[in-house]
Write an enzyme that holds these catalytic residues in place. Structure first.
Site, PDB file in Angstrom:
ATOM      1  N   CYS A 273       3.942   1.934  -2.489  1.00 37.36           N
ATOM      2  CA  CYS A 273       4.814   2.251  -3.330  1.00 37.36           C
ATOM      3  C   CYS A 273       4.565   3.982  -3.922  1.00 37.36           C
ATOM      4  O   CYS A 273       3.468   4.164  -4.277  1.00 37.36           O
ATOM      5  CB  CYS A 273       4.785   1.311  -4.847  1.00 37.36           C
ATOM      6  SG  CYS A 273       5.959   1.559  -5.990  1.00 37.36           S
TER       7      CYS A 273
ATOM      8  N   PHE B 136       0.797  -1.262   0.185  1.00 37.19           N
ATOM      9  CA  PHE B 136      -0.057   0.035  -0.013  1.00 37.19           C
ATOM     10  C   PHE B 136       0.926   1.158  -0.082  1.00 37.19           C
ATOM     11  O   PHE B 136       0.531   2.388   0.498  1.00 37.19           O
ATOM     12  CB  PHE B 136      -0.921   0.140   1.259  1.00 37.19           C
ATOM     13  CG  PHE B 136      -1.886  -0.889   1.041  1.00 37.19           C
ATOM     14  CD1 PHE B 136      -2.738  -1.043   0.167  1.00 37.19           C
ATOM     15  CD2 PHE B 136      -2.270  -1.690   2.373  1.00 37.19           C
ATOM     16  CE1 PHE B 136      -3.880  -2.232   0.290  1.00 37.19           C
ATOM     17  CE2 PHE B 136      -3.305  -2.666   2.309  1.00 37.19           C
ATOM     18  CZ  PHE B 136      -3.953  -2.821   1.419  1.00 37.19           C
TER      19      PHE B 136
END
Length: 426
Positions: free
Chosen positions: A191, A189
């Protein structure tokens, strides 16, 4: 890995989807503030080596050092090397259903060195990447996961997954990945770059409403422990961490890379890394981010301690290069410590140095196990207002001591004359 499934409710301290190793000892469940045992150890010829093994969400690892999701976990060959060298667990590079949408560029890395811009031979302290998730076909990665679990049944393999904002897609991805026998899932959740238009990565991690919904889909489907990997690119990292845990995730991993612009080339005046004359902001990692990561981990750990049961886990990430760096994360509540850029700098064999240095730290302070010092330093964080109060009280105490003895028991023979003088007013 020989295992048995426990179907216990949350009040028992274990999730219904947690799979425990056969030799799991319930007494090893974590506590953020173990008894204080800090102090230098007196060496003994018969002393035993510190035990680095940890059990996290029912998963037993020989040590707390985990290969972080990224280039060090791109394929079977490198993940096998990690297990052979002795890493506690491996988190594979993030996968999604359709790898054909993932197109990487080269160059995609840039370094920050000490010294002025343009320094060529000084130490590397920061690392930036604009690399996307795995560009290999999902079917290929799944076959390699299955092969690794057959060859290393007692080692922990964790799949990192990321998908578009689509319930059906998430359910399919989780189902297919779990069929390979992986031990846990880490949900990316966080990058900071690439595919935000598809509502992937940090696009979800920065939106607590979306995060709550997606975590609900994932945890309704998953049968193995789930870790939610947090983005640091947010004002209060405890908010998405809290949402993830309330939605059923067994653990939190923090932090992912920090959104950054590495710098401008002083000759070309173009940003780095430069691709056909252009660049894009990317994720910043390595040694320079460690203080930021420690602060984020500390805040998450304090929140978890006050609001959640002790079976939830925390995996610390950010700038770990030495065993002493790892000890800092553990002292702030981390069950495991992930290393990614450090592996790219020093190789897979570096885990031996990390283990040796962590053992050295434990020997210095008479710690036999990781649990004995995990979370120990959390108790020393307070507010600035409290710091002012504590310092004022300490100053007043020192002044009082200078003014004289407080009790008859404080008189000493050697200092009798000076002690008498200290209480004379003229």
């Amino acid at each position: 890995m020989a295992s048995m499934s426990f179907a216990l409710n949350r009040f028992s301290g274990l999730s219904s989807k947690t799979t425990l190793s056969a030799d799991f000892d319930p007494s090893s469940r974590r506590s953020f503030l173990p008894p204080t045992r800090v102090g230098l150890k007196i060496s003994s010829a018969a002393e035993s080596e510190p035990d680095l093994s940890v059990t996290v969400n029912g998963l037993k690892m020989p040590n707390p050092f985990v290969i972080g999701s990224g280039p060090p976990g791109t394929n079977y060959t490198v993940m096998k090397r990690a297990f052979d060298e002795g890493w506690g667990a491996v988190i594979a590079k993030t996968v999604s259903l359709d790898a054909s949408k993932v197109i990487n560029v080269t160059p995609r890395y840039a370094r920050l060195r000490t010294g002025s811009n343009g320094s060529a031979k000084t130490d590397v302290i920061g690392w930036q990447n604009i690399e996307l998730i795995s560009d290999r076909p999902l079917e290929t990665m799944l076959k390699e996961f299955e092969r690794l679990k057959k060859e290393y049944p007692d080692r922990i393999l964790i799949a990192s997954v990321m998908e578009e904002y689509n319930k059906t897609a998430w359910e399919e991805l989780i189902d297919r990945v779990e069929q390979t026998g992986v031990d846990a899932l880490e949900i990316n959740f966080s990058c900071p770059h690439g595919m935000p238009e598809r509502r992937m990565g940090a696009a979800v991690g920065q939106d607590c409403a979306l995060l709550d919904e997606v975590c609900g889909w994932i945890n309704a489907k998953a049968t193995v422990p789930v870790w939610a990997k947090m983005t640091p690119n947010i004002t209060d990292i405890t908010e998405p961490a809290r949402v993830s845990l309330k939605s059923g995730c067994e653990g939190i991993a923090a932090i992912n890379t920090i959104m950054s612009v590495m710098g401008i080339d002083m000759k070309t005046l173009r940003p780095e890394p430069c691709v056909e004359g252009y660049s894009t902001p990317g994720g910043y990692s390595y040694k320079a981010v460690r203080p930021i990561a420690l602060a984020k981990v500390m805040n998450i750990a304090k929140m978890m301690k006050s609001e959640f049961s002790e079976d939830r886990s925390l995996s610390g990430i950010g700038g770990v290069e030495t065993g002493y760096d790892a000890a800092e994360f553990i002292l702030l509540g981390s069950n495991t410590v992930q290393v990614c850029t450090g592996v790219m700098m020093h190789g897979y064999g570096h885990v031996k140095t990390l283990c040796a240095e962590l053992k050295d730290f434990m020997k210095q302070h008479n710690f036999s196990t990781i649990e004995e010092f995990r979370g120990h330093s959390l108790q020393y964080f307070t507010t600035h207002t409290d710091l002012v109060k504590r310092q004022k009280e300490a100053v007043e105490q020192r002044k009082a001591e200078k003014r004289g003895l407080k009790s008859d028991k404080d008189w000493t023979g050697d200092g009798f004359v000076k002690e008498t003088e200290s209480m004379v007013s003229n």
